[in-house]
Design a protein around this motif. Structure first.
Motif, mmCIF file in Angstrom:
data_model
loop_
_atom_site.group_PDB
_atom_site.id
_atom_site.type_symbol
_atom_site.label_atom_id
_atom_site.label_comp_id
_atom_site.label_asym_id
_atom_site.label_seq_id
_atom_site.Cartn_x
_atom_site.Cartn_y
_atom_site.Cartn_z
ATOM 1 N N PHE A 257 10.357 -9.244 -9.354
ATOM 2 C CA PHE A 257 10.151 -9.802 -8.019
ATOM 3 C C PHE A 257 10.001 -11.322 -8.120
ATOM 4 C CE2 PHE A 257 7.986 -5.911 -5.821
ATOM 5 C CZ PHE A 257 9.042 -5.106 -6.235
ATOM 6 N N THR A 258 10.473 -12.013 -7.101
ATOM 7 C CA THR A 258 10.321 -13.465 -7.031
ATOM 8 C C THR A 258 9.838 -13.851 -5.639
ATOM 9 O OG1 THR A 258 12.126 -13.801 -8.610
ATOM 10 C CG2 THR A 258 11.452 -15.696 -7.290
ATOM 11 N N ILE A 259 8.733 -14.574 -5.595
ATOM 12 C CA ILE A 259 8.202 -15.061 -4.334
ATOM 13 C C ILE A 259 8.619 -16.518 -4.153
ATOM 14 C CG2 ILE A 259 5.988 -15.840 -5.283
ATOM 15 C CD1 ILE A 259 4.666 -14.806 -2.681
ATOM 16 N N SER A 260 8.901 -16.881 -2.916
ATOM 17 C CA SER A 260 9.229 -18.274 -2.602
ATOM 18 C C SER A 260 8.789 -18.547 -1.170
ATOM 19 C CB SER A 260 10.730 -18.540 -2.774
ATOM 20 O OG SER A 260 11.484 -17.719 -1.898
ATOM 21 N N ARG A 261 8.781 -19.815 -0.802
ATOM 22 C CA ARG A 261 8.400 -20.163 0.564
ATOM 23 C C ARG A 261 9.156 -21.391 1.008
ATOM 24 N NH1 ARG A 261 2.064 -21.478 0.570
ATOM 25 N NH2 ARG A 261 2.478 -22.452 2.604
ATOM 26 N N GLN B 263 0.840 -1.189 0.000
ATOM 27 C CA GLN B 263 0.000 0.000 0.000
ATOM 28 C C GLN B 263 0.877 1.240 0.000
ATOM 29 O OE1 GLN B 263 -2.971 0.167 3.115
ATOM 30 N NE2 GLN B 263 -4.175 1.621 1.951
ATOM 31 N N ALA B 264 0.772 2.003 -1.063
ATOM 32 C CA ALA B 264 1.502 3.263 -1.179
ATOM 33 C C ALA B 264 0.643 4.390 -0.598
ATOM 34 C CB ALA B 264 1.836 3.543 -2.632
ATOM 35 N N PRO B 265 1.255 5.478 -0.185
ATOM 36 C CA PRO B 265 0.491 6.602 0.380
ATOM 37 C C PRO B 265 -0.599 7.076 -0.573
ATOM 38 C CG PRO B 265 2.823 6.939 0.719
ATOM 39 C CD PRO B 265 2.703 5.743 -0.163
ATOM 40 N N GLY B 266 -1.806 7.178 -0.061
ATOM 41 C CA GLY B 266 -2.917 7.671 -0.851
ATOM 42 C C GLY B 266 -3.502 6.675 -1.830
ATOM 43 N N LYS B 267 -3.014 5.443 -1.779
ATOM 44 C CA LYS B 267 -3.509 4.428 -2.711
ATOM 45 C C LYS B 267 -4.097 3.249 -1.963
ATOM 46 C CE LYS B 267 -0.417 5.500 -6.545
ATOM 47 N NZ LYS B 267 0.522 4.929 -7.562
ATOM 48 N N GLN B 268 -4.870 2.448 -2.682
ATOM 49 C CA GLN B 268 -5.433 1.247 -2.079
ATOM 50 C C GLN B 268 -4.378 0.146 -1.994
ATOM 51 O OE1 GLN B 268 -8.920 0.205 -4.404
ATOM 52 N NE2 GLN B 268 -10.231 1.370 -3.023
ATOM 53 N N ARG B 269 -4.605 -0.755 -1.065
ATOM 54 C CA ARG B 269 -3.723 -1.918 -0.956
ATOM 55 C C ARG B 269 -3.881 -2.757 -2.219
ATOM 56 N NH1 ARG B 269 -3.388 -5.269 4.630
ATOM 57 N NH2 ARG B 269 -3.178 -3.094 5.321
ATOM 58 N N GLU B 270 -2.750 -3.212 -2.768
ATOM 59 C CA GLU B 270 -2.785 -3.991 -4.003
ATOM 60 C C GLU B 270 -1.986 -5.280 -3.844
ATOM 61 O OE1 GLU B 270 -0.957 -1.941 -7.268
ATOM 62 O OE2 GLU B 270 0.993 -1.801 -6.294
ATOM 63 N N LEU B 271 -2.418 -6.277 -4.581
ATOM 64 C CA LEU B 271 -1.730 -7.560 -4.562
ATOM 65 C C LEU B 271 -0.390 -7.441 -5.275
ATOM 66 C CD1 LEU B 271 -1.797 -10.686 -4.108
ATOM 67 C CD2 LEU B 271 -2.787 -10.831 -6.401
ATOM 68 N N VAL B 272 0.634 -7.993 -4.659
ATOM 69 C CA VAL B 272 1.951 -8.052 -5.289
ATOM 70 C C VAL B 272 2.210 -9.450 -5.833
ATOM 71 C CG1 VAL B 272 4.445 -7.820 -4.953
ATOM 72 C CG2 VAL B 272 2.858 -6.245 -3.785
ATOM 73 N N SER B 273 2.060 -10.449 -4.970
ATOM 74 C CA SER B 273 2.375 -11.804 -5.380
ATOM 75 C C SER B 273 1.797 -12.802 -4.388
ATOM 76 C CB SER B 273 3.892 -11.991 -5.458
ATOM 77 O OG SER B 273 4.229 -13.276 -5.933
ATOM 78 N N THR B 274 1.473 -13.991 -4.899
ATOM 79 C CA THR B 274 1.008 -15.073 -4.047
ATOM 80 C C THR B 274 1.707 -16.366 -4.423
ATOM 81 O OG1 THR B 274 -0.808 -15.645 -5.535
ATOM 82 C CG2 THR B 274 -1.289 -14.050 -3.791
ATOM 83 N N ILE B 275 1.702 -17.293 -3.470
ATOM 84 C CA ILE B 275 2.287 -18.607 -3.721
ATOM 85 C C ILE B 275 1.484 -19.643 -2.957
ATOM 86 C CG2 ILE B 275 3.965 -18.309 -1.832
ATOM 87 C CD1 ILE B 275 5.945 -19.952 -3.590
ATOM 88 N N LEU C 101 10.088 -12.565 -0.375
ATOM 89 C CA LEU C 101 9.884 -11.787 -1.592
ATOM 90 C C LEU C 101 11.213 -11.148 -1.957
ATOM 91 C CD1 LEU C 101 7.707 -10.896 -3.644
ATOM 92 C CD2 LEU C 101 7.548 -8.758 -2.359
ATOM 93 N N GLN C 102 11.828 -11.655 -3.013
ATOM 94 C CA GLN C 102 13.060 -11.079 -3.521
ATOM 95 C C GLN C 102 12.691 -10.000 -4.529
ATOM 96 O OE1 GLN C 102 16.400 -11.728 -2.731
ATOM 97 N NE2 GLN C 102 16.782 -9.947 -4.042
ATOM 98 N N MET C 103 13.124 -8.788 -4.248
ATOM 99 C CA MET C 103 12.758 -7.648 -5.090
ATOM 100 C C MET C 103 14.020 -7.091 -5.729
ATOM 101 S SD MET C 103 9.954 -5.785 -2.614
ATOM 102 C CE MET C 103 11.156 -5.382 -1.358
ATOM 103 N N ASN C 104 14.093 -7.188 -7.046
ATOM 104 C CA ASN C 104 15.232 -6.687 -7.800
ATOM 105 C C ASN C 104 14.793 -5.537 -8.703
ATOM 106 O OD1 ASN C 104 16.832 -8.762 -6.679
ATOM 107 N ND2 ASN C 104 16.321 -10.157 -8.364
ATOM 108 N N SER C 105 15.773 -4.804 -9.200
ATOM 109 C CA SER C 105 15.498 -3.686 -10.111
ATOM 110 C C SER C 105 14.403 -2.788 -9.567
ATOM 111 C CB SER C 105 15.112 -4.220 -11.500
ATOM 112 O OG SER C 105 16.130 -5.048 -12.030
#
Length: 120
Positions: free
Chosen positions: A67-71, A39-51, A80-84
């Motif tokens: 981004f790469t999600i793993s568990r 959730q960014a300031p002034g914005k709604q919560r949004e889905l990034v990734s699921t596994i 959540l590995q976040m690159n670039s």
């Protein structure tokens, strides 16, 4: 009582990387889907990734390829590995888990959120 504890947020320059972790503990019978919202300031919560438990993944278009999600099911932990990273990735990131608290009952749980700030 089920708890989700996040770690790994912080400040990074554009183009950099961060790795978020989220560990679940407490009265867990099993964990089904896990994932990340933001959730960014002034914005709604949004889905990034699921596994899923089996490792099937889903990503928002805005993070695909970066981004790469793993568990680790043995540790009840999702990553959540976040690159670039880009300035528009700046947000509070929330981990969630659909936890089987008994054989017949599944409940969603959320972590407290961790700030990710990407400077330009």
């Amino acid at each position: 009582q089920v708890q989700l504890v996040e770690s790994g947020g912080g400040l990074v320059q554009a183009g950099g990387s961060l790795r978020l972790s989220c560990a679940a503990s407490g009265g867990i019978f099993a964990i089904n889907a896990m994932g990340w919202y933001r959730q960014a300031p002034g914005k709604q919560r949004e889905l990034v990734s699921t596994i899923t438990t089996g490792g099937s993944t889903n990503y928002a278009d805005s993070v695909k390829g970066r981004f790469t999600i793993s568990r680790d099911n043995t540790k009840n932990t999702v990553y959540l590995q976040m690159n670039s990273l880009k300035p528009e990735d700046t947000a509070v990131y929330y981990c969630y888990a659909n936890v089987q608290v008994s054989k017949l009952s599944q409940l969603p749980f959320w972590a407290q959120g961790t700030q990710v700030t990407v400077s330009s």
